[in-house]
Motif scaffolding. Sequence first.
Motif, PDB file in Angstrom:
ATOM      1  N   GLN A  31      -3.747   1.321   5.017  1.00 53.89           N
ATOM      2  CA  GLN A  31      -2.731   1.716   3.838  1.00 53.89           C
ATOM      3  C   GLN A  31      -2.501   0.392   3.183  1.00 53.89           C
ATOM      4  O   GLN A  31      -2.322   0.257   2.095  1.00 53.89           O
ATOM      5  CB  GLN A  31      -1.467   2.664   4.351  1.00 53.89           C
ATOM      6  CG  GLN A  31      -0.798   3.117   3.301  1.00 53.89           C
ATOM      7  CD  GLN A  31      -1.368   4.111   2.314  1.00 53.89           C
ATOM      8  OE1 GLN A  31      -2.395   4.201   1.793  1.00 53.89           O
ATOM      9  NE2 GLN A  31      -0.316   5.304   2.217  1.00 53.89           N
ATOM     10  N   TYR A  34      -4.793  -0.973   0.789  1.00 59.28           N
ATOM     11  CA  TYR A  34      -5.020  -0.183  -0.310  1.00 59.28           C
ATOM     12  C   TYR A  34      -3.763  -0.675  -1.085  1.00 59.28           C
ATOM     13  O   TYR A  34      -3.985  -0.611  -2.422  1.00 59.28           O
ATOM     14  CB  TYR A  34      -4.887   1.362  -0.103  1.00 59.28           C
ATOM     15  CG  TYR A  34      -6.359   1.684   0.833  1.00 59.28           C
ATOM     16  CD1 TYR A  34      -7.729   1.072   0.735  1.00 59.28           C
ATOM     17  CD2 TYR A  34      -6.284   3.019   1.694  1.00 59.28           C
ATOM     18  CE1 TYR A  34      -8.529   1.264   1.587  1.00 59.28           C
ATOM     19  CE2 TYR A  34      -7.232   3.212   2.463  1.00 59.28           C
ATOM     20  CZ  TYR A  34      -8.461   2.531   2.656  1.00 59.28           C
ATOM     21  OH  TYR A  34      -9.408   2.731   3.150  1.00 59.28           O
ATOM     22  N   LEU A 162      -6.010   7.065   1.417  1.00 56.28           N
ATOM     23  CA  LEU A 162      -5.990   6.909   2.893  1.00 56.28           C
ATOM     24  C   LEU A 162      -6.554   7.840   3.657  1.00 56.28           C
ATOM     25  O   LEU A 162      -7.233   8.027   4.635  1.00 56.28           O
ATOM     26  CB  LEU A 162      -4.742   6.595   3.436  1.00 56.28           C
ATOM     27  CG  LEU A 162      -4.431   6.329   4.947  1.00 56.28           C
ATOM     28  CD1 LEU A 162      -5.193   4.945   5.370  1.00 56.28           C
ATOM     29  CD2 LEU A 162      -2.910   6.308   5.227  1.00 56.28           C
ATOM     30  N   THR A 171      -2.151   7.729  -0.825  1.00 56.54           N
ATOM     31  CA  THR A 171      -2.047   6.345  -1.352  1.00 56.54           C
ATOM     32  C   THR A 171      -1.568   6.321  -2.818  1.00 56.54           C
ATOM     33  O   THR A 171      -0.768   5.583  -3.287  1.00 56.54           O
ATOM     34  CB  THR A 171      -3.251   5.574  -1.315  1.00 56.54           C
ATOM     35  OG1 THR A 171      -3.645   5.738   0.059  1.00 56.54           O
ATOM     36  CG2 THR A 171      -3.363   4.218  -1.479  1.00 56.54           C
TER      37      THR A 171
END
Length: 340
Positions: A31, A34, A162, A171
Amino acid sequence: MGSLPVHFDPIKIEEQSKLNESTLLNLFKSQQSYLNYFFQHLDLPQTLKFTQILLNSKGTIIFTGVGKSGFVAQKISQTLVSLGIRSGFLSPVDALHGDIGILTRNDVVVMFSKSGNSEELIRLAPCAKAKGAYLIGITSNLSNNLMGFCDLNVHLPLERELCPFDLAPVTSTAIQMVFGDTVAIALMSARNLSKEAYAANHPAGKIGKSLIFKVKDVMKKQEDLPVCKEGDLIMDQLVGLTSGGCGCLLVIDDDYHLIGTFTDGDLRRTLKASGEGIFKLTVGEMCNRHPRIIGPDAMAVEAMQKMESPPSPVQFLPVINDQDILIGIVTLHGLVSAGL
């Protein structure tokens, strides 16, 4: 005949589960990766233009969205309202059934959508446009149907969700929230919002109380004070010491000037040191003639800090006005009861 109850065995379930610290750590790292992708690829000139439009808005900033994006839009709108910025959330479904009547040509409509293809927003966009509002689309798909209706399109870079299937919006909603709240703080800074103005929008919370409440708002007034004269015998003032709800006596002269304070702690120390001699001692002989004091216009949170300051904490502060007259007392219990 009913089925037999199944025995719940948490140990066996734990053994079957693949969830462990390593799995969680990998998810958080993914995460983070990202989110870093979002930060690294965000178009700052585009974001600045968006923020400037909101800053210069003469009307209401209306947020809208569907599903999870709708929840994010509502939260960001509430953040702006808490900063004193005119804002509101408009459900796209309700808008098409009358609520769009709230829109004016001075308003800005911010439409949050990961895909930019939500049917409800596509139906709402031309109607909002017909009302004369300025439309802004906040999407993560570079090519989408909403873009054709909007006056400005802001792209929120999204590497992937995610979710292992790249489907659940976890996300995308995270970057929407980060984006919206960061812009809100940019507006707060640009508008030079003071602590006092911010507190005025949060009067019931601890934030507001700490910035709004003054000592005079939470103190016990003069008529409720446990006062005595310095020539009074300690034993004659025990009732006042224990029944005033302050755990102290405020020693004053005839003009209500504060001479000192006498606490239940002072009583214990005097009794230990003097024994039966306490029956002949006056309050003035044993009182603290250099107590901490505070003024009525000081902030209540300042009073709490003063009570907790070295060399040792105290439970109360006498309140003295500009003429050195005792006008009240503020207690730690009173401050806590007031929500501070």
